[in-house]
Write an enzyme that holds these catalytic residues in place. Structure first.
Site, PDB file in Angstrom:
ATOM      1  N   GLU A 251       0.817  -1.206   0.000  1.00 16.30           N
ATOM      2  CA  GLU A 251       0.000   0.000   0.000  1.00 16.30           C
ATOM      3  C   GLU A 251       0.859   1.268   0.000  1.00 16.30           C
ATOM      4  OE1 GLU A 251      -3.196   0.235   2.823  1.00 16.30           O
ATOM      5  OE2 GLU A 251      -3.633   2.301   2.272  1.00 16.30           O
ATOM      6  N   GLU A 373       3.107  10.480  11.451  1.00 10.83           N
ATOM      7  CA  GLU A 373       3.770  10.206  12.731  1.00 10.83           C
ATOM      8  C   GLU A 373       4.011   8.704  12.900  1.00 10.83           C
ATOM      9  OE1 GLU A 373       1.110  12.224  12.308  1.00 10.83           O
ATOM     10  OE2 GLU A 373       2.272  14.066  12.515  1.00 10.83           O
TER      11      GLU A 373
HETATM   12  C1  LIG Z   1      -9.053   9.574   2.336  1.00 10.72           C
HETATM   13  C2  LIG Z   1      -8.898   8.468   3.303  1.00 10.72           C
HETATM   14  C3  LIG Z   1      -9.162   7.175   2.910  1.00 10.72           C
HETATM   15  C4  LIG Z   1      -9.046   6.141   3.807  1.00 10.72           C
HETATM   16  N1  LIG Z   1      -9.324   4.876   3.375  1.00 10.72           N
HETATM   17  C5  LIG Z   1      -9.270   3.852   4.266  1.00 10.72           C
HETATM   18  C6  LIG Z   1      -9.635   2.549   3.854  1.00 10.72           C
HETATM   19  O1  LIG Z   1      -9.963   2.305   2.711  1.00 10.72           O
HETATM   20  N2  LIG Z   1      -9.599   1.555   4.769  1.00 10.72           N
HETATM   21  C7  LIG Z   1      -9.223   1.766   6.050  1.00 10.72           C
HETATM   22  O2  LIG Z   1      -9.182   0.822   6.822  1.00 10.72           O
HETATM   23  N3  LIG Z   1      -8.877   3.015   6.487  1.00 10.72           N
HETATM   24  C8  LIG Z   1      -8.901   4.053   5.617  1.00 10.72           C
HETATM   25  N4  LIG Z   1      -8.566   5.319   6.037  1.00 10.72           N
HETATM   26  C9  LIG Z   1      -8.269   5.539   7.446  1.00 10.72           C
HETATM   27  C10 LIG Z   1      -6.792   5.800   7.710  1.00 10.72           C
HETATM   28  O3  LIG Z   1      -6.065   4.625   7.577  1.00 10.72           O
HETATM   29  C11 LIG Z   1      -6.737   6.398   9.128  1.00 10.72           C
HETATM   30  O4  LIG Z   1      -7.289   7.679   9.036  1.00 10.72           O
HETATM   31  C12 LIG Z   1      -5.366   6.487   9.691  1.00 10.72           C
HETATM   32  O5  LIG Z   1      -4.819   5.221   9.915  1.00 10.72           O
HETATM   33  C13 LIG Z   1      -5.339   7.322  10.973  1.00 10.72           C
HETATM   34  O6  LIG Z   1      -6.301   6.907  11.912  1.00 10.72           O
HETATM   35  P1  LIG Z   1      -7.310   7.958  12.549  1.00 10.72           P
HETATM   36  O7  LIG Z   1      -7.903   8.744  11.450  1.00 10.72           O
HETATM   37  O8  LIG Z   1      -8.201   7.186  13.447  1.00 10.72           O
HETATM   38  O9  LIG Z   1      -6.399   8.937  13.397  1.00 10.72           O
HETATM   39  P2  LIG Z   1      -5.811   8.689  14.855  1.00 10.72           P
HETATM   40  O10 LIG Z   1      -5.160   7.366  14.928  1.00 10.72           O
HETATM   41  O11 LIG Z   1      -6.836   9.011  15.873  1.00 10.72           O
HETATM   42  O12 LIG Z   1      -4.677   9.790  14.865  1.00 10.72           O
HETATM   43  C14 LIG Z   1      -4.917  11.189  15.018  1.00 10.72           C
HETATM   44  C15 LIG Z   1      -3.571  11.883  15.136  1.00 10.72           C
HETATM   45  O13 LIG Z   1      -2.812  11.378  16.234  1.00 10.72           O
HETATM   46  C16 LIG Z   1      -1.572  10.910  15.801  1.00 10.72           C
HETATM   47  N5  LIG Z   1      -1.192   9.714  16.548  1.00 10.72           N
HETATM   48  C17 LIG Z   1      -1.960   8.654  16.864  1.00 10.72           C
HETATM   49  N6  LIG Z   1      -1.245   7.719  17.503  1.00 10.72           N
HETATM   50  C18 LIG Z   1       0.014   8.206  17.607  1.00 10.72           C
HETATM   51  C19 LIG Z   1       1.228   7.714  18.153  1.00 10.72           C
HETATM   52  N7  LIG Z   1       1.325   6.509  18.719  1.00 10.72           N
HETATM   53  N8  LIG Z   1       2.310   8.507  18.065  1.00 10.72           N
HETATM   54  C20 LIG Z   1       2.246   9.730  17.475  1.00 10.72           C
HETATM   55  N9  LIG Z   1       1.143  10.237  16.939  1.00 10.72           N
HETATM   56  C21 LIG Z   1       0.036   9.489  17.003  1.00 10.72           C
HETATM   57  C22 LIG Z   1      -1.763  10.567  14.349  1.00 10.72           C
HETATM   58  O14 LIG Z   1      -0.541  10.576  13.640  1.00 10.72           O
HETATM   59  C23 LIG Z   1      -2.689  11.657  13.904  1.00 10.72           C
HETATM   60  O15 LIG Z   1      -1.944  12.818  13.649  1.00 10.72           O
HETATM   61  C24 LIG Z   1      -8.655   6.383   5.149  1.00 10.72           C
HETATM   62  C25 LIG Z   1      -8.377   7.696   5.548  1.00 10.72           C
HETATM   63  C26 LIG Z   1      -8.501   8.725   4.660  1.00 10.72           C
HETATM   64  C27 LIG Z   1      -8.217  10.108   5.122  1.00 10.72           C
END
Ligand SMILES: Cc1cc2nc3c(=O)[nH]c(=O)nc-3n(C[C@H](O)[C@H](O)[C@H](O)COP(=O)(O)OP(=O)(O)OC[C@H]3O[C@@H](n4cnc5c(N)ncnc54)[C@H](O)[C@@H]3O)c2cc1C
Lengths: 386, 307
Positions: A251, A373
């Site tokens: 990916e 991150e």
């Molecule tokens: C356009 C788009 C398409 C997507 N398509 C898919 C898909 O097809 N299938 C799927 O499964 N997912 C999909 N996603 C989801 C994507 O994989 C997640 O948004 C991503 O993994 C981040 O998770 P979250 O949004 O819950 O953010 P969170 O995990 O809540 O993170 C929020 C912030 O906190 C930071 N953070 C969290 N944990 C830590 C850490 N341990 N250390 C430092 N910083 C941290 C993150 O870097 C981020 O800045 C998609 C997202 C987008 C935007």
């Protein structure tokens, strides 16, 4: 010792370069009428007919073996095709995920029956897949997923839970979901598995989520007592984490991580050419962005070479994705600044709309597929810091 | 030829003769004669000279790891410059000049000018030597080659800085644990690694252009390496804290060079201008097409025309 020593210059095999005219002709057929702002949506552009057309022409699942309907070619072939598609702004969303991730995953970890069933359909652009990793409570922390597949007496599975942000769930035939098959979320990476869910099964419901540009590409997917057949399991029960890690290398490594804003960049380039702007600031901006893209492209090729060698370059792919998405995000910032710093210069409505679209969607570049991150954490681990 | 057979002995040679103490001596103005003699004796100065002319016949791409090692070891003499100058003279059929030679792609910011005996002027096809104390007109046609050389040196120094900085982060403890365990520091080191790899890939693109690189290829190489040099140096110093600023700590031998090589033979903005101009004069072309075209791919009908 050099950092990530294995990432070295490589070059595209001539037989892959040779595919360009053919794929170009096919693309030109499809998109010559599309306005710039629609082409700028390339990654998100869903067009099942186009995906099937590509599949019929042999441009999907190229790296799958011939006995499964593929072309028996490798990651370099995919590089060329992806480069052509994204550079033109073709709508790739339909077959994208199956081509990049689900196909290779099933090939590597699936049973012979699964390969025979799914792979030819993927290669012909008929079976469209989505990725069910994220959940409302599990984004970056994937090991905490709570969606469960309980083993049943008939050795099938009973699926309950919810996925979110699932790109193309609305239009897909199948989801490959990361689920818990044993233990609890405190067991972290233990007890996770991947299952293929036919999205037409009873108990599956999909609700679109509208994004900030007004598009609805991703969705929430709910599973209520969904009965999965025994052969829904991909790979081994309990090995989901290892498999997902391998899948994420696919990916994160492709040229798609450098070309998300290239339609905007190219449209802006044509604009400054049309305006005959040759001042130093413009020329340097054009040259600087081009130079960065050239290095990123070479880096993406270097990662592709690791994939072609049969490796799973997880750290290298993270490194390249982080650099690539930073570039992709800089493009709308810098192009926007340039255009708006020439307030007396007219710009075409299409270019204007493309700029606004890419500007709004750009934050997603460093979120989808793992956040910046998290990727930097993976790199740090690769450096021996964790 | 198996490059490892050349890289390992060259690396050992550099460790022997270019220890940080030896580097400082030359920088202080003490005699460089012994160090230079060791390079002469090693035969490596003729690595790029064609085999018929008595050299090792390496291409610039093959010699790239050797040149990067010069940067890695902060070698204080124009060894890479001299390798290139000798190759150019040998191809022209001229007498091999003796002593350290520098390539001067600009009127100022010429690295190693103080320790050189000659300055190379003219062009890659028609090199001429000028005494290092004579006034030397800038030689713009040498600039692309000189820029690729600096990019390679930067990439080697970047690797060493990366190594020193990760090692330091694993050793230095604050708040009861190594600072490398702090996520903020890890994130900075990840960027440093990205930039070091980017510098290497950029320099590699340049080296692939050979001894007579097109301006566009040099531009990609030097722009990338110069951008990386600035960020790498800044992060390395930030992670090292105060100790990195002290003269006696080796980091500065490398970061000073990163800045010096960034400024030499055109900085990132200069080369951005060169590439932008090349792109403008190539006519309308999609970015991906231009990049392939600039690196020698056959110009094909381009995709960009669909607007
Ligand atoms: C356009 C788009 C398409 C997507 N398509 C898919 C898909 O097809 N299938 C799927 O499964 N997912 C999909 N996603 C989801 C994507 O994989 C997640 O948004 C991503 O993994 C981040 O998770 P979250 O949004 O819950 O953010 P969170 O995990 O809540 O993170 C929020 C912030 O906190 C930071 N953070 C969290 N944990 C830590 C850490 N341990 N250390 C430092 N910083 C941290 C993150 O870097 C981020 O800045 C998609 C997202 C987008 C935007």
């Amino acid at each position: 010792m050099r950092v990530f020593e294995d990432l070295v210059l490589s070059s595209l095999p001539a037989e892959d370069e040779a595919l360009r005219p053919e794929i170009r002709a096919l693309i030109a057929d499809t998109i010559s009428q599309l306005p710039t702002d629609v082409r700028a949506r390339s990654w998100q552009g869903f067009d099942a007919a186009f995906s099937r057309k590509l599949g019929r022409a042999g441009f999907v699942g190229l790296s799958l073996p011939k006995e499964y309907g593929g072309a028996g070619r490798g990651p370099f072939t995919r590089f060329v095709i992806v480069e052509e598609l994204l550079s033109a702004g073709a709508p790739v969303a339909g077959h994208w995920i199956a081509d990049r991730q689900s196909g290779p995953l099933i090939l590597h970890f699936g049973t012979e029956e699964q390969r025979q069933f799914y792979l030819p359909r993927i290669a012909s652009g008929e079976a469209l897949f989505c990725i069910g990793m994220s959940e409302p409570g599990s984004g970056s922390d994937l090991a905490s997923v709570r969606t469960r597949a309980e083993p049943q007496d008939d050795s099938g599975w009973l699926l309950n839970g919810q996925k979110i942000w699932t790109t193309n769930a609305l239009h897909s035939d199948y989801m490959i979901a990361l689920v818990r098959t044993s233990g609890s979320s405190t067991d972290r990476q233990q007890g996770l598995s991947q299952v293929i869910v036919d999205l037409k099964l009873p108990g599956v419901s999909v609700r679109p989520i509208v994004d900030l540009t007004g598009d609805a590409h991703f969705a929430e997917v709910f599973f209520e007592d969904v009965r999965l057949a025994p052969d829904a399991l991909v790979g081994e029960e309990g090995q989901g984490w290892r498999q997902v890690t391998a899948e994420l290398a696919f990916e994160r490594s492709g040229p798609e991580r450098i070309y998300s804003s290239v339609v905007l960049l190219d449209a802006w380039t044509r604009h400054v050419e049309e305006q005959a702007r040759k001042d130093e600031a413009t020329v340097r901006l054009l040259g600087g962005l081009t130079a960065r893209l050239a290095v990123l492209r070479e880096m993406s090729l270097a990662v592709t070479a690791r994939l072609a060698a049969g490796e799973s370059p997880v750290v290298e792919a993270s490194l390249m994705k982080d650099l690539g998405t930073s570039f992709e995000q800089d493009v709308p910032e810098l192009v926007g600044d340039d255009l708006a710093s020439h307030p007396d210069e007219p710009i075409a409505a299409e270019l204007h709309r493309a700029l606004l679209y890419v500007t709004q969607i750009a934050p997603s570049f460093s979120l989808r597929g793992g956040t910046r991150e998290i990727l930097r954490g993976i790199i740090a681990r690769g450096l021996g810091l964790r | 030829m198996d490059m490892q057979e050349l890289v390992a002995p060259f690396s050992r040679l550099l460790q022997d003769i270019c220890s940080p103490a030896a580097v400082r001596e030359v920088e202080r103005g003490e005699s460089q004669a012994a160090m230079w003699q060791a390079f002469e004796d090693s035969g490596f100065l003729d690595a790029l000279v064609d085999e018929e002319a008595g050299g090792a016949g390496l291409s610039l791409a093959e010699a790239a790891p050797l040149i990067a090692l010069l940067g890695y070891n902060a070698v204080p003499l124009p060894v890479g410059d001299t390798m290139i100058a000798r190759a150019l003279f040998a191809r022209k059929g001229d007498q091999m000049p003796q002593g350290p030679i520098v390539l001067a792609g600009g009127a100022t910011f010429t690295p190693f000018a103080r320790v050189a005996r000659h300055v190379l002027a003219g062009s890659p096809e028609d090199p001429i030597l000028v005494g290092s104390h004579e006034s030397c007109p800038p030689a713009p046609s040498l600039r692309p080659l000189a820029a690729v050389l600096r990019a390679l040196l930067i990439s080697g120094a970047a690797d060493r800085v990366m190594e020193l900085t990760t090692a330091f982060a694993n050793e230095r403890s604050q708040f009861g644990k190594p600072i490398g365990k702090q996520q903020a520091v890890q994130q900075q080191l990840a960027i440093l690694a990205e930039q070091a790899v980017a510098a290497r890939i950029a320099a590699g693109i340049g080296a692939r252009g050979g001894l007579y690189p097109q301006a566009a290829i040099a531009a990609i190489a030097k722009h990338g390496a110069s951008c990386a040099a600035v960020r790498i140096s800044a992060i390395a110093h930030a992670v090292h804290g105060a100790i990195g600023i002290s003269e006696e700590f080796d980091l500065q031998l490398l970061t000073r060079r990163l800045h010096e090589w960034r400024l030499a033979d055109g900085s990132e903005s200069y080369w951005a201008g060169v590439l932008g101009a090349a792109r403008t004069s190539a006519g309308p072309m999609a970015s991906a097409d231009f990049i392939r075209f600039a690196q020698g791919a056959a110009a094909e009908k381009q995709v960009g025309a669909v607007s």
